[in-house]
Design a protein around this motif. Structure first.
Motif, short mmCIF file in Angstrom:
data_model
loop_
_atom_site.label_atom_id
_atom_site.label_comp_id
_atom_site.label_asym_id
_atom_site.label_seq_id
_atom_site.Cartn_x
_atom_site.Cartn_y
_atom_site.Cartn_z
N SER A 169 0.74 -1.36 -0.02
CA SER A 169 0.09 0.05 -0.04
C SER A 169 0.90 1.45 0.08
N GLN A 170 2.12 1.02 0.57
CA GLN A 170 3.03 2.34 0.48
C GLN A 170 4.16 2.09 -0.47
N ILE A 171 4.64 3.12 -1.21
CA ILE A 171 5.65 2.82 -2.00
C ILE A 171 6.77 4.07 -1.78
N CYS A 172 7.87 3.91 -2.05
CA CYS A 172 8.90 4.86 -2.13
C CYS A 172 9.77 4.76 -3.29
N VAL A 225 0.49 9.42 -11.01
CA VAL A 225 -0.03 8.09 -11.50
C VAL A 225 -0.19 7.21 -10.58
N PHE A 226 0.89 7.13 -9.65
CA PHE A 226 1.01 6.15 -8.60
C PHE A 226 -0.21 6.48 -7.30
N GLU A 227 -0.44 7.73 -7.15
CA GLU A 227 -1.26 8.08 -6.10
C GLU A 227 -2.71 7.57 -6.69
N ASN A 228 -2.73 8.11 -7.78
CA ASN A 228 -4.36 7.69 -8.60
C ASN A 228 -4.50 6.22 -8.46
N ALA A 229 -3.63 5.36 -8.54
CA ALA A 229 -3.80 4.14 -8.58
C ALA A 229 -3.88 3.38 -6.90
N ILE A 285 5.85 7.67 0.32
CA ILE A 285 6.66 8.09 1.11
C ILE A 285 7.94 8.36 0.72
N GLY A 286 8.51 9.36 1.31
CA GLY A 286 9.90 9.77 0.82
C GLY A 286 10.73 8.76 1.39
N PRO A 287 11.98 8.70 1.00
CA PRO A 287 13.21 8.07 1.60
C PRO A 287 13.46 8.46 3.07
N ASP A 288 13.29 9.79 3.04
CA ASP A 288 13.78 10.52 4.16
C ASP A 288 12.93 10.03 5.33
N GLU A 289 11.65 9.67 5.10
CA GLU A 289 10.98 9.06 6.18
C GLU A 289 11.32 7.58 6.58
N ILE A 290 12.07 6.88 5.72
CA ILE A 290 12.75 5.54 6.40
C ILE A 290 14.20 5.68 6.58
N ALA A 291 14.78 6.69 6.08
CA ALA A 291 16.12 6.69 6.16
C ALA A 291 16.81 8.09 7.01
N ALA A 292 16.13 8.46 7.78
CA ALA A 292 16.15 9.82 8.31
C ALA A 292 17.86 9.70 9.07
#
Length: 286
Positions: free
Chosen positions: A73-76, A120-124, A129-136
């Motif tokens: 459901s989440q992509i980066c 495109v991906f949001e509409n799907a 989420i940004g890489p910074d949210e995972i790799a702070a």
């Protein structure tokens, strides 16, 4: 008995460079299940992520299908993806439907292009989420890193380069600039940071520093108002090496908005080559 929570599934769109591998590692450490989709021509062919499906950037429908099959459901998006030649892209059905809108957005600049792709991906139905949210933990801290301290001239060059980079970014041209003894030597455009540094290295030595007598500073900043979930500035060992080859004295970057890859090795390389590394506060760049 305590109920076990199901791990989050993260779809990782893999571009070039080291960032995707670092993001995947940190995501797994946070308990996520990572499902990579590798972009052909950009992602590393031999890495821990290369066992995932491979798609060209024109196979938008295929990428969406891979992500849905993986039940994410989440992509980066992570890694380097160069602007393509739209006339030569191999497109699937969804790609053919979406590409006119994407190519039109590309004419407005890189940021408009990235926003169109993300939509495109949001509409799907995917949450991006940004890489910074995972790799702070990879984001740059403030102030001096390493053992080399900038002098007053270098600080002045760094501040001017930051102002130039911000102005260039405002026009959606690039994310970097090089200033030496108050003179602007280069600004980043479509060629990217490495090519800009090679261009700087080709200038007459009378205009720039040398390895024996380094002078000048590279500064990387995000573009003002850019889409922050993709394309944050990244600095690594290779950036330090190329900056040294261009005769620069140091590198400046924005605190909290720049990825520092392989930080331990990068700091060791900078100390060995005599370059300073410095985290700037974005609010202080006028």
């Amino acid at each position: 008995m305590k109920k076990q929570t199901k791990p989050k599934h993260l779809g990782l769109i893999v571009g070039g460079g080291e960032l995707p591998q670092q993001v995947a590692k940190l995501a797994r450490q946070a308990g996520m299940m990572v499902y990579p989709v590798n972009l052909s021509g950009f992602a590393k062919t031999k890495s821990e992520l290369s066992n995932g499906p491979w798609r060209s950037i024109g196979q938008i429908g295929g990428i969406l299908e891979d992500l849905k099959d993986a039940d994410v459901s989440q992509i980066c998006f992570a890694g380097i993806v160069d602007r393509p030649n739209f006339s030569t892209l191999q497109l699937d059905e969804i790609g053919r439907q979406e590409m006119p809108r994407i190519s039109t957005a590309a004419q407005q600049g890189d940021d408009a292009l990235m926003r169109a792709v993300l939509s495109v991906f949001e509409n799907a139905g995917f949450d991006i989420i940004g890489p910074d949210e995972i790799a702070a933990s990879l984001l740059a801290p403030a102030g001096q890193l390493g053992t080399i301290e900038p002098n007053q001239q270098q600080i002045a060059d760094m501040n001017k380069a930051a102002q130039i980079a911000k102005a260039v970014g405002q026009l959606d041209i690039g994310q970097g600039a090089i200033v030496c003894r108050g003179v602007v030597l280069a600004v980043e455009a479509q060629e990217g940071t490495d090519a800009m540094l090679r261009r700087c290295a080709s200038l007459p030595k009378s205009m720039r520093g040398t390895r024996k007598e380094p002078a000048g500073v590279l500064v990387k900043t995000p573009k003002p108002g850019q889409e922050m979930r993709i394309d944050l500035p990244t600095i690594g060992v290779e950036t330090v090496q190329r900056a040294s080859e261009a005769g620069l004295a140091g590198i400046g970057f924005v605190t909290g908005q720049t990825f520092l890859l392989e930080r331990k090795a990068m700091l060791a390389q900078a100390d060995r080559l005599g370059l300073f590394l410095f985290g700037l506060n974005l609010q202080e760049i006028e």
